[in-house]
Every structure is written in structure tokens, then in C-alpha cells.
Enzyme design. Structure first.
Site, PDB file in Angstrom:
ATOM      1  N   CYS A  81      40.749 -17.019  16.887  1.00  0.00           N
ATOM      2  CA  CYS A  81      39.847 -17.215  15.747  1.00  0.00           C
ATOM      3  C   CYS A  81      40.343 -16.672  14.412  1.00  0.00           C
ATOM      4  O   CYS A  81      40.563 -17.432  13.469  1.00  0.00           O
ATOM      5  CB  CYS A  81      38.486 -16.591  16.063  1.00  0.00           C
ATOM      6  SG  CYS A  81      37.764 -17.076  17.627  1.00  0.00           S
ATOM      7  N   HIS A 149      34.501 -14.943   9.154  1.00  0.00           N
ATOM      8  CA  HIS A 149      35.416 -14.177  10.026  1.00  0.00           C
ATOM      9  C   HIS A 149      36.714 -13.729   9.381  1.00  0.00           C
ATOM     10  O   HIS A 149      37.580 -13.169  10.056  1.00  0.00           O
ATOM     11  CB  HIS A 149      35.718 -14.988  11.290  1.00  0.00           C
ATOM     12  CG  HIS A 149      36.070 -14.137  12.476  1.00  0.00           C
ATOM     13  ND1 HIS A 149      36.965 -14.524  13.453  1.00  0.00           N
ATOM     14  CD2 HIS A 149      35.643 -12.912  12.835  1.00  0.00           C
ATOM     15  CE1 HIS A 149      37.068 -13.590  14.377  1.00  0.00           C
ATOM     16  NE2 HIS A 149      36.269 -12.597  14.021  1.00  0.00           N
TER      17      HIS A 149
END
Length: 483
Positions: A81, A149
Site C-alpha cells: 500500500c 496513506h
């Protein structure tokens, strides 16, 4: 904390204020294309009907593919990610921004790591000129709806409006249903589904911003774990026959909800008369989790630098520019999004240091020359608790290494044992037949290119031995895992 206030009210007022202050486009000046970038979390390469799945139902994404260009050889910037998103948002490969993994870098048991890994950078530095900042320089309103993120607050990295995005990597326990665990969002009615909510927020933004040029980044938390879907959809897939590769009813329910919401976005573009001047990109941040959804013939899955970890679905639709219902087999990367959009939008302040290429020739049907893609992962990423996912050994999804893809050839270099693995992806997409010893000339050629790239980008390489490493302990762990 924003959670204590009515974020929706604040958002609407602030949005209306900025839009009314934006310069109006007149009929003599062509409005720059709106841009919608949908980035699904952990969606595997074969997890769509258009990519070959017969279990998952994705009619809206299949329809998007018929309206645009589908890429069969598209790659994320990294295999998990945080680094993948950092590459996409910055346009820079991992050595340039230092985000190599989801912190920390020394994951896995310390007695099974031969080297001390390179220290990881948790977030993109705010000094990096991001994709949203570049688009703001082009006159765009920018918005994020979902998983960011790469920093604690997207507003500090070029996003004007943010719902649900922070440094969180997943929605948390029971987090797909309101009340939510994520930041920068107001709770909806009990049981509201997060994917629905993020889409509704994005559509509201599009309606309010329709008279200007906007960038909507829609990085769904779905289909990341924890697996949570709507009950009716789960029951539907429990009654549908899968196979030994794709058969998880809850995961299938999450995919269908995601697809339904992609359909809502596409429908809204038509309803607001925005479709003809909107570029839509649909992709995933990395490969899927193999234990949840097998991606055969691709080897391994999320976190691995075999094909299952880095090859991703990619569809781009741009009316009057892209021929509908077409397929490209050319190698492309999410690092290419930044230079492509910069070439289209022509900002006042351009970014001159980017690691991707401008895809506009490919979007318009041209064939480009053979190119190289590079991946650098000088850290450790431990295995999942259940099952071997096809990595080099069952203890790690990947150990420290680098990869180069050049045309149909792919070379892995692993630092612990200085091992080289050479594959011809045209003949061996599953990466089962290591040709390094059989084709030393190609191995040497690609290694030379890989080494030159590492030198050019100042890629840090782990060399210091780990004093805690124990070969006997490692062997016992492997034996225990394989029992």
C-alpha cells in the site's frame, strides 16, 4: 477533532466559497478535462470480469472497459500500500522518496533476517511536489475520498477537500460500517457502508464543482481487510459456485459493492453532463492477497515482487481521445500517471523530476519503444499467517531485493544471497523457470541496467549483517510452517 463537527456542512460551505471565487470558463475557452482516479485497495489483477473472473460480478467496470482502453501489462509502483501510493502521488520511484513499505522495515522474526534492512520513511515528505499540487497549479479543484496513506492530512499535500483520508491504512475492526474508525469523516446512519458513503461524497463534490475543472481521487478502502460485505450480497455469493482459486463470498460481496459504486460515479458524469470532458482512470494499488483470491497464472500476491504482487488492472476512458473497447499490451506503470496528466493539463509549475513516461501516445493508439520498469525493496515483509503464497520461501512475502522488467524479460536480484532470477514473461508468466544460468548474456545485460539505475537514483542497499540471525532457527521455522 473534525469528527466533533458536522464535516458535511463545513465541506459544503467551503466548497461553495472556493468555487464561486474560481474564474469562470467562457465558451471561447475550452475547459480542461475533469480527472477521476479510482484506486481500489488490494484488488487483484484477475478480480474483474473483464480480466477473466467468472465468480466476481463487475458489470459496471466491464462497461467502463468497453468505453475505454484496458491494459494487460500494467504495474503498480510497489507491491504494497504505502510505497505504491507514494509512487503514484509523487511520480517518483521508491529510492527517491524512501517509502519502501508500511512501517517498520524490519518485519518478520529477527532470527530469520540475514541483513539489517534500510530504515523506512513512513510518509511522503511535504516538500515533494505532488500530483494534486501540480493539478492545482493547472487550475483544478482537488478532492480525496478515501484512503490517503501517504501523510496524516491530505490538505497539506495538495488536496482541497478530503473525506476519510489520513495516514490510516485500513478502516479498522468493523470499520466498513458506520460508526466509522477513520479520520475526517462524520458518522452516517448506523450500518451505512463506507464504500457507498465515499462515493456519495464524491458525487456531491462533482455536482458542486461541475462548472470548473476538478480532480477526484477516489481511493476506496475496499477491498482491503478486514473482509466485510453487505449481508445480502454475501448470501448471494455463498449460493454461487466458485472454484479453488476464487470462492470467497465476502470478498466477492465487497467487489460487487465497489463495482456498483463505480457505476454510480459513471452515471453521475452523464447526469451532470460531464462525461464527454472527463478522463477516468481505474486501477488497484497493488496485487491481491493470494490466500483470499488466487491470481493464477501470476505467481504470489500482495507484498511480493513476483507478478502477482505488482501487476494490476488498469482501464482508462477519455471520450474523443481514446478509442472505445480497445486493449493495450504495452508495459505501463502507475508512475506514468503524473507525467501523463501533467502533459494534458499544462500547469504553470511543472515537475521536471518524474520517473514515469507520458502515456498520451499510447492513449491515442501509438506503439512506443521497449522500456524498463524498476522496483527497489531493501526491506523485509513477513508472510501471511495462512498458507504459502508462492514466494521464494514461506517466511516472507519478499526479502530485500530489486527487480527490472525490460520488454518480456524480468530479472530479480535478492541481497541476502546475491541470487539472480531471470524469467521470460512472454513464455513463463508464472515465473517458474529461472533462466539466469541458461541465459547468462541476458542476465548480465539486465543486471548492468539495474545496477546503473540503482546508482542513478542513489538506491540504498542493505549490506550490514543481522547479529540475531540464526540459520538453525530459520530452518526450524520453515519446517514447522510446511508441516
Amino acid at each position: 477533532m473534525i469528527k466533533k463537527y458536522s464535516w458535511t456542512i463545513i465541506f459544503s460551505l467551503f466548497l461553495s466559497l472556493l468555487i464561486c471565487c474560481k474564474p469562470k470558463y467562457n465558451n471561447k475557452t475550452a475547459k480542461k478535462p475533469n480527472i477521476i482516479l479510482i484506486n481500489v485497495d488490494d484488488l487483484g489483477w484477475k478480480d474483474l470480469g473483464v480480466m477473466g473472473s467468472s465468480y466476481y460480478e463487475t458489470p459496471n467496470i466491464n462497461a467502463l472497459a468497453k468505453q475505454g482502453l484496458t491494459f494487460t501489462n500494467a504495474y503498480a509502483g510497489a507491491a504494497n500500500c504505502a510505497p505504491s501510493r507514494a509512487c503514484l502521488i509523487s511520480g517518483l520511484n521508491t529510492p527517491r522518496h524512501g517509502v519502501f513499505t508500511v512501517s517498520p522495515s524490519d518485519r518478520g522474526h529477527k532470527k530469520t533476517r540475514k541483513l539489517i534492512p534500510i530504515q523506512n520513511t513512513k510518509h511522503l515528505n511535504n516538500s515533494i511536489y505532488t500530483l494534486p499540487e501540480m493539478l492545482k497549479s493547472s487550475g483544478y479543484l482537488t478532492a480525496n475520498f478515501g484512503k490517503w496513506h501517504v501523510g496524516a492530512n491530505p490538505n497539506k499535500q495538495g488536496i482541497d477537500y478530503n473525506i476519510g483520508g489520513s495516514d490510516r491504512g485500513n478502516p479498522g475492526k468493523d470499520g466498513y460500517f458506520s460508526p466509522y474508525n477513520i479520520d475526517f469523516i462524520k458518522n452516517g446512519p448506523n450500518g451505512e457502508y463506507l464504500t457507498d458513503r465515499l462515493t456519495n461524497e464524491a458525487i456531491t463534490f462533482m455536482q458542486k464543482a461541475k462548472d470548473t475543472s476538478f480532480f477526484v481521487y477516489l481511493p476506496y478502502y475496499s477491498v482491503h481487510t478486514p473482509l466485510l460485505g453487505k449481508r445480502k450480497l454475501i448470501e448471494k455469493y455463498k449460493n454461487k459456485k466458485g472454484d479453488n482459486k476464487q470462492n470467497n463470498a465476502t470478498y466477492a460481496a465487497m467487489i460487487e459493492s465497489m463495482d456498483e459504486n463505480v457505476g454510480k460515479v459513471l452515471h453521475a458524469l452523464k447526469a451532470y453532463n460531464l462525461e464527454k470532458n472527463t478522463l477516468v482512470i481505474f486501477t488497484s494499488d497493488n496485487g491481491g492477497i493470494r490466500q483470499i483470491s488466487n491470481q493464477d497464472p501470476l505467481r504470489a500476491g500482495k507484498g511480493s515482487y513476483y507478478e502477482g504482487g505488482i501487476r494490476v488492472p488498469l482501464i482508462i476512458k477519455w471520450p474523443k481521445h481514446i478509442t472505445p473497447n480497445t486493449v493495450s499490451h504495452q508495459i505501463v506503470s502507475q508512475l506514468d500517471f503524473y507525467p501523463t496528466l501533467q502533459a494534458i493539463t499544462k500547469p504553470k509549475k511543472s515537475n521536471t523530476l518524474l520517473d514515469g513516461i507520458d502515456l498520451n501516445p499510447i492513449l491515442h493508439g501509438e506503439t512506443t519503444k521497449v522500456r524498463e520498469l524498476y522496483f527497489h525493496f531493501p526491506v523485509y515483509l513477513q508472510n501471511y499467517s495462512k498458507g504459502n503464497d508462492g514466494s521464494r520461501d514461506p517466511l516472507f512475502r519478499t526479502r530485500p531485493g530489486s527487480v527490472i522488467i525490460s520488454g518480456s524479460w524480468k530479472l530479480h536480484h535478492y541481497y541476502e544471497d546475491n541470487a539472480l532470477e531471470l524469467y521470460n514473461l512472454k513464455d513463463d508468466l508464472s515465473e517458474q523457470h529461472n533462466l539466469a544460468d541458461l541465459n547468462p548474456q541476458k542476465t548480465k545485460e539486465l543486471y548492468k541496467k539495474l545496477d546503473a539505475w540503482r546508482l542513478k537514483t542513489n538506491a540504498p542497499t542493505p549490506t550490514e549483517k543481522n547479529p540475531y540471525y540464526s540459520s538453525d532457527f530459520e530452518k526450524d521455522k520453515i519446517i514447522s510452517f510446511n508441516k
